[in-house]
Scaffold this active site. Structure first.
Site, PDB file in Angstrom:
ATOM      1  N   ASN A  41       0.906  -1.161   0.154  1.00  0.00           N
ATOM      2  CA  ASN A  41      -0.110   0.097   0.211  1.00  0.00           C
ATOM      3  C   ASN A  41       0.818   1.278  -0.066  1.00  0.00           C
ATOM      4  O   ASN A  41       2.063   1.427   0.563  1.00  0.00           O
ATOM      5  CB  ASN A  41      -0.982   0.112   1.072  1.00  0.00           C
ATOM      6  CG  ASN A  41      -0.588   0.065   2.725  1.00  0.00           C
ATOM      7  OD1 ASN A  41       0.512  -1.017   2.603  1.00  0.00           O
ATOM      8  ND2 ASN A  41      -0.802   0.603   3.505  1.00  0.00           N
ATOM      9  N   GLU A  54      -3.158  -4.694  -2.937  1.00  0.00           N
ATOM     10  CA  GLU A  54      -3.349  -5.861  -4.084  1.00  0.00           C
ATOM     11  C   GLU A  54      -3.559  -5.216  -5.354  1.00  0.00           C
ATOM     12  O   GLU A  54      -3.255  -5.643  -6.445  1.00  0.00           O
ATOM     13  CB  GLU A  54      -4.844  -6.148  -3.808  1.00  0.00           C
ATOM     14  CG  GLU A  54      -5.106  -6.858  -2.230  1.00  0.00           C
ATOM     15  CD  GLU A  54      -5.454  -6.015  -1.152  1.00  0.00           C
ATOM     16  OE1 GLU A  54      -6.061  -6.469  -0.135  1.00  0.00           O
ATOM     17  OE2 GLU A  54      -4.895  -4.827  -1.186  1.00  0.00           O
TER      18      GLU A  54
END
Length: 136
Positions: A41, A54
């Site tokens: 992130n 992701e």
């Protein structure tokens, strides 16, 4: 799920840029070709402008030329395994079949595995965009 995929996700988690939340997340995708793609992130002071781990791993997969997810691991330092956010569930579903396993892990070793179909039932896909099917 191989432990090495969780280990890869944990290694990249440590590189996350999370100065505002201090919530570092790492993701590792194994493509159907067998390659591993990583993401972490990256926050921004304007919170909605950040990037999830992701999404970063998916972007790395596409940039390398792979297009399909075989398995994915996501890890965070939390009291319980943290599932992908709704947007990332849809992103994962774009590149993975419903039976692909998503393993969520904590840095203390707890894991929870679910399929993409379990994480995102009733997923929106390209078939919904077929104009002939949209008519009532």
């Amino acid at each position: 799920m191989s432990e090495s995929l969780i280990d890869a996700a944990d290694a990249v988690r440590a590189k996350a840029y999370a100065p505002y939340s201090n919530f570092q997340v790492g993701a590792a995708i194994r493509s159907v070709e067998g390659n591993v793609h990583l993401g972490c992130n990256v926050e921004n002071v304007a919170y909605p402008e950040g990037t999830c781990a992701e999404a970063g791993a998916i972007a790395a997969m596409i940039a390398s030329g792979d297009t399909k997810i075989a398995e994915i691991a996501v890890i965070a330092q939390a009291s319980a395994p943290v599932p992908p956010c709704g947007g990332c569930r849809q992103k994962i579903a774009e590149f993975a079949s419903g039976d692909v396993v998503v393993t969520m892990a904590t840095t203390s070793g707890e894991t929870l595995s679910m399929t993409v179909a379990e994480l995102l039932p009733g997923r929106f896909d390209a078939g919904h965009m077929d104009a002939s099917e949209a008519r009532t």
